[in-house]
Design an enzyme around this catalytic site. Structure first.
Site, PDB file in Angstrom:
ATOM      1  CG  ASP A 114      26.092  14.232 -24.137  1.00 51.79           C
ATOM      2  OD1 ASP A 114      25.398  13.283 -23.425  1.00 51.79           O
ATOM      3  OD2 ASP A 114      26.609  15.224 -24.342  1.00 51.79           O
ATOM      4  CE1 TYR A 153      29.019  23.233 -13.453  1.00 51.20           C
ATOM      5  CE2 TYR A 153      28.943  25.523 -12.593  1.00 51.20           C
ATOM      6  CZ  TYR A 153      29.219  24.543 -13.620  1.00 51.20           C
ATOM      7  OH  TYR A 153      29.114  25.130 -14.808  1.00 51.20           O
ATOM      8  CG  ASP A 181      29.250   6.967 -18.358  1.00 53.32           C
ATOM      9  OD1 ASP A 181      29.906   8.155 -17.942  1.00 53.32           O
ATOM     10  OD2 ASP A 181      28.467   6.437 -17.583  1.00 53.32           O
ATOM     11  CB  VAL A 182      33.001  11.297 -19.928  1.00 61.72           C
ATOM     12  CG1 VAL A 182      32.834  11.914 -21.229  1.00 61.72           C
ATOM     13  CG2 VAL A 182      32.249  12.267 -18.697  1.00 61.72           C
ATOM     14  CE  LYS A 236      32.219  23.066 -15.068  1.00 66.58           C
ATOM     15  NZ  LYS A 236      32.489  22.545 -16.182  1.00 66.58           N
TER      16      LYS A 236
HETATM   17  N1  LIG Z   1      25.142  26.963 -18.745  1.00 67.04           N
HETATM   18  C1  LIG Z   1      25.975  28.106 -18.607  1.00 67.04           C
HETATM   19  O1  LIG Z   1      25.717  29.237 -18.442  1.00 67.04           O
HETATM   20  C2  LIG Z   1      27.499  27.610 -18.204  1.00 67.04           C
HETATM   21  C3  LIG Z   1      28.268  28.531 -17.813  1.00 67.04           C
HETATM   22  C4  LIG Z   1      29.477  28.407 -17.346  1.00 67.04           C
HETATM   23  C5  LIG Z   1      30.144  27.138 -17.741  1.00 67.04           C
HETATM   24  N2  LIG Z   1      29.233  26.173 -18.134  1.00 67.04           N
HETATM   25  C6  LIG Z   1      29.812  25.168 -18.661  1.00 67.04           C
HETATM   26  O2  LIG Z   1      29.685  24.996 -19.949  1.00 67.04           O
HETATM   27  C7  LIG Z   1      29.456  23.181 -20.282  1.00 67.04           C
HETATM   28  C8  LIG Z   1      28.126  22.871 -20.791  1.00 67.04           C
HETATM   29  O3  LIG Z   1      27.058  23.411 -19.889  1.00 67.04           O
HETATM   30  P1  LIG Z   1      25.689  23.202 -20.210  1.00 67.04           P
HETATM   31  O4  LIG Z   1      24.984  24.111 -19.466  1.00 67.04           O
HETATM   32  O5  LIG Z   1      25.451  23.307 -21.762  1.00 67.04           O
HETATM   33  O6  LIG Z   1      25.365  21.763 -19.552  1.00 67.04           O
HETATM   34  P2  LIG Z   1      24.449  20.572 -20.114  1.00 67.04           P
HETATM   35  O7  LIG Z   1      24.117  19.844 -18.791  1.00 67.04           O
HETATM   36  O8  LIG Z   1      23.203  21.217 -20.851  1.00 67.04           O
HETATM   37  O9  LIG Z   1      25.281  19.692 -20.841  1.00 67.04           O
HETATM   38  C9  LIG Z   1      26.109  19.063 -20.349  1.00 67.04           C
HETATM   39  C10 LIG Z   1      26.230  17.564 -21.211  1.00 67.04           C
HETATM   40  O10 LIG Z   1      27.121  16.809 -20.824  1.00 67.04           O
HETATM   41  C11 LIG Z   1      26.603  15.485 -20.858  1.00 67.04           C
HETATM   42  N3  LIG Z   1      27.144  14.580 -19.664  1.00 67.04           N
HETATM   43  C12 LIG Z   1      26.794  14.466 -18.510  1.00 67.04           C
HETATM   44  N4  LIG Z   1      27.166  13.640 -17.907  1.00 67.04           N
HETATM   45  C13 LIG Z   1      27.864  12.698 -18.850  1.00 67.04           C
HETATM   46  C14 LIG Z   1      28.533  11.515 -19.039  1.00 67.04           C
HETATM   47  N5  LIG Z   1      28.950  10.924 -17.794  1.00 67.04           N
HETATM   48  N6  LIG Z   1      29.282  11.215 -19.777  1.00 67.04           N
HETATM   49  C15 LIG Z   1      29.269  11.936 -21.199  1.00 67.04           C
HETATM   50  N7  LIG Z   1      28.325  13.098 -21.144  1.00 67.04           N
HETATM   51  C16 LIG Z   1      27.754  13.414 -20.111  1.00 67.04           C
HETATM   52  C17 LIG Z   1      25.127  15.779 -20.571  1.00 67.04           C
HETATM   53  O11 LIG Z   1      24.462  14.477 -21.373  1.00 67.04           O
HETATM   54  C18 LIG Z   1      25.006  17.072 -21.582  1.00 67.04           C
HETATM   55  O12 LIG Z   1      24.736  16.767 -22.858  1.00 67.04           O
HETATM   56  C19 LIG Z   1      29.723  22.554 -18.868  1.00 67.04           C
HETATM   57  O13 LIG Z   1      31.089  22.572 -18.624  1.00 67.04           O
HETATM   58  C20 LIG Z   1      29.461  23.688 -18.034  1.00 67.04           C
HETATM   59  O14 LIG Z   1      30.016  23.593 -16.577  1.00 67.04           O
HETATM   60  C21 LIG Z   1      27.955  26.491 -18.503  1.00 67.04           C
END
Ligand SMILES: NC(=O)c1ccc[n+]([C@@H]2O[C@H](COP(=O)([O-])OP(=O)(O)OC[C@H]3O[C@@H](n4cnc5c(N)ncnc54)[C@H](O)[C@@H]3O)[C@@H](O)[C@H]2O)c1
Length: 272
Positions: A40, A161, A70-71, A165
């Site tokens: 992350d 977004y 950083d991905v 997805k």
């Molecule tokens: N929150 C929801 O209800 C929900 C619903 C459907 C799908 N999702 C999916 O679940 C996953 C997690 O969602 P979340 O709400 O926990 O998101 P979040 O923003 O809390 O976590 C995302 C993580 O990705 C990391 N990140 C961002 N850019 C980055 C980079 N360039 N390099 C490395 N890491 C990076 C962030 O630091 C963070 O820790 C995501 O793929 C999201 O699309 C979430």
């Protein structure tokens, strides 16, 4: 045929593992026995997940470590893969979870579109390219890509977004097609509303309120828990799912099963 959900001896890389959903996925994989590398960009959050889980997970769980990554940086992905192989001897599991919610709908400038698609979509491909050799060498190779209920419905004010997805759902099918010959299974999960950092922040930490808001459009009447999402991921990467590839798994409390009539009797309204 092997049908075990045990992941002992396997190594997983989880991008975006630093917040709540990531932590739930990392915990589920480690509890099933996998060594997990959290990758992350958030150094503080990622290290905290590794430290907290090392203290909290039951005996017999795999090790959890953090590598700041950083991905969107190809050199960082190469270093992540090389470091993981050096530490654990290989990579069996890749979970592409990292994402950005950067999105101003109609007003989103080109630069933000490209940034968001780079984080959410293109970086999944780049990590799989970097890890391909290691995955090919594994006898249990599996990839899970995170998509969302947002991939198949319109949501007000959101253009970037959901498009990212939707593209991930299709990318998963393409990956599954072309990596099958290498013995690599590829699936996606589509969570519904899940208790996460964004919901924690927006609701002021009020989970009961979050459940109330989510109730009308989730058959379960509540948001999902990160550990419930983790359980689906842990199943998909295990031998118990050895026949599953190219599929999108709804982990959404029935959100996607519900139509515009919602879970209320609409036909009786005609007789009123
Ligand atoms: N929150 C929801 O209800 C929900 C619903 C459907 C799908 N999702 C999916 O679940 C996953 C997690 O969602 P979340 O709400 O926990 O998101 P979040 O923003 O809390 O976590 C995302 C993580 O990705 C990391 N990140 C961002 N850019 C980055 C980079 N360039 N390099 C490395 N890491 C990076 C962030 O630091 C963070 O820790 C995501 O793929 C999201 O699309 C979430």
């Amino acid at each position: 045929m092997p049908v075990s959900t045990d992941l002992t001896g396997r190594t997983a890389v989880v991008t975006g593992g630093a917040t709540l959903i990531g932590r739930g996925v990392v915990a589920a994989l480690a509890e099933a026995g996998a060594n997990v590398v959290v990758a992350d960009i958030d150094e503080t959050g990622g290290q905290a997940v590794a430290d907290d889980l090392a203290a909290a997970l039951p005996t017999g769980s795999g090790a959890v470590t953090f590598t700041r990554t950083d991905v969107t940086d190809d050199a960082a992905l190469t270093a992540l893969v090389e470091g993981t192989v050096a530490a654990h001897g290989g990579i069996d599991i890749v979970v592409n979870l990292a994402a950005t919610y950067l999105d101003e709908g109609f007003a989103t400038p080109r630069a933000d579109w490209l940034t968001a698609l780079d984080v959410n979509l293109v970086s999944m491909v780049a990590l799989v390219q970097a890890a391909h050799g290691a995955l090919k060498d594994s006898e249990h190779a599996a990839i899970v890509n995170f998509t969302s209920i947002s991939s198949s419905v319109a949501q007000t004010g959101r253009w970037v977004y959901p498009a990212s997805k939707a593209a991930i759902a299709q990318l998963t099918r393409s990956m599954a097609m072309d990596l099958a010959a290498d013995g690599i299974r590829v699936n996606s999960v589509s969570p519904g509303w899940t208790w996460s950092a964004i919901m924690d922040g927006l609701s002021g930490g009020d989970r009961a309120k979050t459940d109330r808001v989510a109730a009308p459009f989730h058959l379960t009447g509540r948001v999902g828990d990160p550990r419930e999402i983790g359980a689906v991921v842990a199943f998909l990467v295990s031998d118990a799912a050895s026949v599953v590839t190219g599929a999108d798994w709804a982990a959404d409390g029935g959100y996607s099963a519900m139509g515009p009539e919602q879970a209320v009797p609409a036909i009786p309204l005609l007789a009123e």
